[in-house]
Design a protein around this motif. Sequence first.
Motif, PDB file in Angstrom:
ATOM      1  N   MET A 133      -2.155   4.267  -6.209  1.00 37.58           N
ATOM      2  CA  MET A 133      -2.087   3.590  -4.919  1.00 37.58           C
ATOM      3  C   MET A 133      -0.734   2.976  -4.587  1.00 37.58           C
ATOM      4  O   MET A 133      -0.524   2.471  -3.479  1.00 37.58           O
ATOM      5  N   ARG A 134       0.191   2.992  -5.513  1.00 30.92           N
ATOM      6  CA  ARG A 134       1.544   2.566  -5.161  1.00 30.92           C
ATOM      7  C   ARG A 134       2.196   3.573  -4.220  1.00 30.92           C
ATOM      8  O   ARG A 134       3.207   3.279  -3.597  1.00 30.92           O
ATOM      9  N   CYS A 135       1.616   4.765  -4.142  1.00 32.87           N
ATOM     10  CA  CYS A 135       2.097   5.805  -3.222  1.00 32.87           C
ATOM     11  C   CYS A 135       1.270   5.737  -1.936  1.00 32.87           C
ATOM     12  O   CYS A 135       0.035   5.698  -1.992  1.00 32.87           O
ATOM     13  N   SER A 136       1.907   5.748  -0.813  1.00 30.81           N
ATOM     14  CA  SER A 136       1.188   5.678   0.463  1.00 30.81           C
ATOM     15  C   SER A 136       0.280   6.887   0.653  1.00 30.81           C
ATOM     16  O   SER A 136      -0.767   6.786   1.301  1.00 30.81           O
ATOM     17  N   GLN A 137       0.666   8.041   0.077  1.00 34.82           N
ATOM     18  CA  GLN A 137      -0.170   9.247   0.219  1.00 34.82           C
ATOM     19  C   GLN A 137      -1.546   9.048  -0.423  1.00 34.82           C
ATOM     20  O   GLN A 137      -2.554   9.549   0.075  1.00 34.82           O
ATOM     21  N   ALA A 138      -1.588   8.301  -1.541  1.00 37.84           N
ATOM     22  CA  ALA A 138      -2.866   8.050  -2.208  1.00 37.84           C
ATOM     23  C   ALA A 138      -3.746   7.161  -1.330  1.00 37.84           C
ATOM     24  O   ALA A 138      -4.954   7.393  -1.190  1.00 37.84           O
ATOM     25  N   CYS A 139      -3.149   6.155  -0.710  1.00 35.71           N
ATOM     26  CA  CYS A 139      -3.914   5.262   0.172  1.00 35.71           C
ATOM     27  C   CYS A 139      -4.445   6.029   1.375  1.00 35.71           C
ATOM     28  O   CYS A 139      -5.602   5.838   1.785  1.00 35.71           O
ATOM     29  N   ASP A 140      -3.627   6.885   1.941  1.00 34.92           N
ATOM     30  CA  ASP A 140      -4.072   7.693   3.081  1.00 34.92           C
ATOM     31  C   ASP A 140      -5.240   8.591   2.682  1.00 34.92           C
ATOM     32  O   ASP A 140      -6.207   8.755   3.436  1.00 34.92           O
ATOM     33  N   ALA A 141      -5.138   9.175   1.489  1.00 36.77           N
ATOM     34  CA  ALA A 141      -6.206  10.066   1.019  1.00 36.77           C
ATOM     35  C   ALA A 141      -7.509   9.296   0.829  1.00 36.77           C
ATOM     36  O   ALA A 141      -8.591   9.753   1.226  1.00 36.77           O
ATOM     37  N   ASN A 199      -7.061  -7.251  -4.128  1.00 37.45           N
ATOM     38  CA  ASN A 199      -6.704  -8.412  -4.962  1.00 37.45           C
ATOM     39  C   ASN A 199      -5.643  -8.071  -6.004  1.00 37.45           C
ATOM     40  O   ASN A 199      -5.344  -8.890  -6.878  1.00 37.45           O
ATOM     41  N   ASP A 200      -5.097  -6.881  -5.907  1.00 32.91           N
ATOM     42  CA  ASP A 200      -4.085  -6.453  -6.879  1.00 32.91           C
ATOM     43  C   ASP A 200      -2.823  -7.300  -6.728  1.00 32.91           C
ATOM     44  O   ASP A 200      -2.469  -7.743  -5.626  1.00 32.91           O
ATOM     45  N   ASP A 201      -2.120  -7.516  -7.841  1.00 31.58           N
ATOM     46  CA  ASP A 201      -0.884  -8.311  -7.807  1.00 31.58           C
ATOM     47  C   ASP A 201       0.265  -7.560  -7.145  1.00 31.58           C
ATOM     48  O   ASP A 201       1.215  -8.187  -6.658  1.00 31.58           O
ATOM     49  N   ASP A 202       0.186  -6.240  -7.140  1.00 29.40           N
ATOM     50  CA  ASP A 202       1.248  -5.426  -6.537  1.00 29.40           C
ATOM     51  C   ASP A 202       0.989  -5.321  -5.027  1.00 29.40           C
ATOM     52  O   ASP A 202      -0.043  -4.806  -4.597  1.00 29.40           O
ATOM     53  N   TYR A 203       1.933  -5.846  -4.238  1.00 27.87           N
ATOM     54  CA  TYR A 203       1.714  -5.871  -2.779  1.00 27.87           C
ATOM     55  C   TYR A 203       1.558  -4.471  -2.199  1.00 27.87           C
ATOM     56  O   TYR A 203       0.888  -4.275  -1.181  1.00 27.87           O
ATOM     57  N   ARG A 204       2.159  -3.463  -2.876  1.00 29.03           N
ATOM     58  CA  ARG A 204       2.028  -2.100  -2.363  1.00 29.03           C
ATOM     59  C   ARG A 204       0.581  -1.621  -2.453  1.00 29.03           C
ATOM     60  O   ARG A 204       0.058  -0.970  -1.547  1.00 29.03           O
ATOM     61  N   VAL A 205      -0.059  -1.966  -3.556  1.00 28.99           N
ATOM     62  CA  VAL A 205      -1.466  -1.606  -3.740  1.00 28.99           C
ATOM     63  C   VAL A 205      -2.338  -2.424  -2.792  1.00 28.99           C
ATOM     64  O   VAL A 205      -3.222  -1.894  -2.098  1.00 28.99           O
ATOM     65  N   LYS A 206      -2.072  -3.717  -2.755  1.00 27.77           N
ATOM     66  CA  LYS A 206      -2.855  -4.633  -1.926  1.00 27.77           C
ATOM     67  C   LYS A 206      -2.807  -4.228  -0.450  1.00 27.77           C
ATOM     68  O   LYS A 206      -3.834  -4.068   0.208  1.00 27.77           O
ATOM     69  N   HIS A 207      -1.608  -4.045   0.069  1.00 25.65           N
ATOM     70  CA  HIS A 207      -1.460  -3.698   1.485  1.00 25.65           C
ATOM     71  C   HIS A 207      -1.891  -2.267   1.767  1.00 25.65           C
ATOM     72  O   HIS A 207      -2.411  -1.965   2.849  1.00 25.65           O
TER      73      HIS A 207
END
Length: 703
Positions: A269-277, A294-302
């Motif tokens: 999920m640090r990759c935007s493509q995974a979130c889109d999928a 609730n992840d500490d990494d804002y990329r995952v969270k957002h």
Amino acid sequence: MLKAILRRTLGLFVVAVFVLLPGNAPAQDQPKLSVDEVIEKMKTADESDLFGLAGELSLHGEAAVKAVPALLEALSRIEYLENKLPWVLRDTICAIGPSAIAPVLRALKDAKPEMRNAAAYVIVYFGPEAREAVADLTALLEDKVARCYAVHALGAIRDQAAAAVPALVKCLDDSDASFRAAVAGALGSVGPKAEAALAPLLKTLGDSKANVRAAAAGALGAIKSARPVPDLIKAMNDDDDRVKDAAMQALGEIGPPAAEAVPALVEMMRCSQACDALSKIGSASVPALIKAMNDDDYRVKHGAMRALGEMVPPAAEAILALVEMIEDSEARDALEKMGSACVPALMKTLGNANGEVRGNCVKVLGRLRPVTSEVRDALLGLLGTDKDPKVRLEIAYEIGRWATEAASVVPALTETLRDSDADVRLNAVYSLGRFGPAAKSASLQLISMLRDSDETARNAATDSLCQIGAPPLEAIPDLMKRLSDGNERVRRTCAWLLGQLGAQAKPAVDALAKALDDKDPQVRNYAAEALGLIGPGAAPAADALARCLRDPEPAVRISAAFALGAIGDKAKPHTKALTELLQDKESRVRVWAALALARLASLTAEAGMPIVLEALKTDCDTMRSSGAEIAGAFGPNAAQAVPLLRENLKGLSTQVRKWSAWALGCIGQGAKDAMPALKECLQDADDEVRSFAQEAINKIGGK
């Protein structure tokens, strides 16, 4: 005739007269060469000549269809079809339209491989319209010269190229990696109808070249079958980022049937493509996405928040979790995208003890469309009762976006102008301005804010008042007082607002006359303009306006001339000063002086026609309209302006066309040369233009 001029010019003068507006767009170019002449020249033309010749053919449109073979021949002589010239030739063929497809199809069978290649290159840009070419393009897959563009063309034809799938599959074993990648891409473009290619594409997913593997992954996703999901999950661990990204995107394209990929995608999920999928996979992803918020990494969270917001249908079970995180702008954006589904949870949260949470709730509710009565009533209620000024501030801002709710929102915002918090009042001012004329009932309260001790509030009030426009008549006394305010923006606004009231602002004539001596040129300008808009009732200010004819600012001189012309007979004592203005160094000033004299019936054709001709030649619509009006005042003595008036009948500006038609009618018999153009105006989209044109035709002697 003067009465007719004054009757038809009511409201002509506007502030925009001081700005040189863009000129009318030129008429569309006409071709200089016939199609046959272009074809002949193309036989021997070099690359530099082909640009111009292609442009000539574009001007002929569909009539240039017989030139398609010559264009293809020119394309076939170009070594690199990626440079600029092929684009020009291709666009010319496409400009000819669908009728160009037939000759291009014939060229696919040409004896010369270069011609076949050129034809395949062009077919790409016709897309599915070229479905008749599928068989010939399939045959070209074995053509070493034309096969690359043949593959691209088949992909452009999309699912209409399904018959080519078996032949394309064979090409996946080609020795050229770039060609294999292009073939995989074409199979993906065919979409679900290329399901027979699944097994070969799965094999290609293990190709030695990363670009081929990425293309194969993309194609597998486009076919939308669940069968390749396990292989695409493995491909997410490829050494090449292009393949990883393509695999994730493919899983998203497959959608809900790719649910088994959710755990693997969550890890990426640090990759935007995974979130889109994950968003496209839908409900199976929701629990994991809620946890990821609730992840500490804002990329995952957002990424999780964005994925939930984009999900269709909305993920109802995620709404409460998003509301709990409403202080995060990404959570608010997600809730806004979910729309009405999140209203119940947000309405409940409006009762939260934390003012910041309530304010963020307002941000979302205020942006949901359509505005429901439940949301409207709740926010308007809180606007007057919430103890936290930050909440009231957010409401005052957001409800200014409710264009369809003026009837209920404007009174509430007007009351908010008395709020104890300066920032809340300021947002109410801005929001009232957004409603424009629909907020007229707030004008008196806004005018009272011109006395506010805070300069920001005063300036905001001036901006909103200008957006709202003409105020109620009860505002006149206060506007008159404010003409002597210490803030120049306030003085300008008050003068302008009085002008918007037209003749009804007659009680303000003396105050406006005094404002003609203001140190600020814009105040003088708006004051003179307002007096002109008041019209004959501004006669007591004529002497002061005459003095302004010598103002150092051209805009002020123009407004003064306009006002004297609008006052009418009682301004005639100042015709000498206006006549002197005919020699002004500014052409705009000369035109408005001439127009004023024409309205006062004090201008001879001998003195005025040079100015008329000058005005009719400019790029400024207001200047051309004024020039036409003056020409009309001269009647038959303006015959020399007929060619220019005739051309102005073709202008983009309605005012220019209208006044040109009127002037030609006033000229009468001397305007016979303009009859064809006037008859064309009978089809004009504007009622007044059609009416003036018919009147002119009648006066000239037409039927």
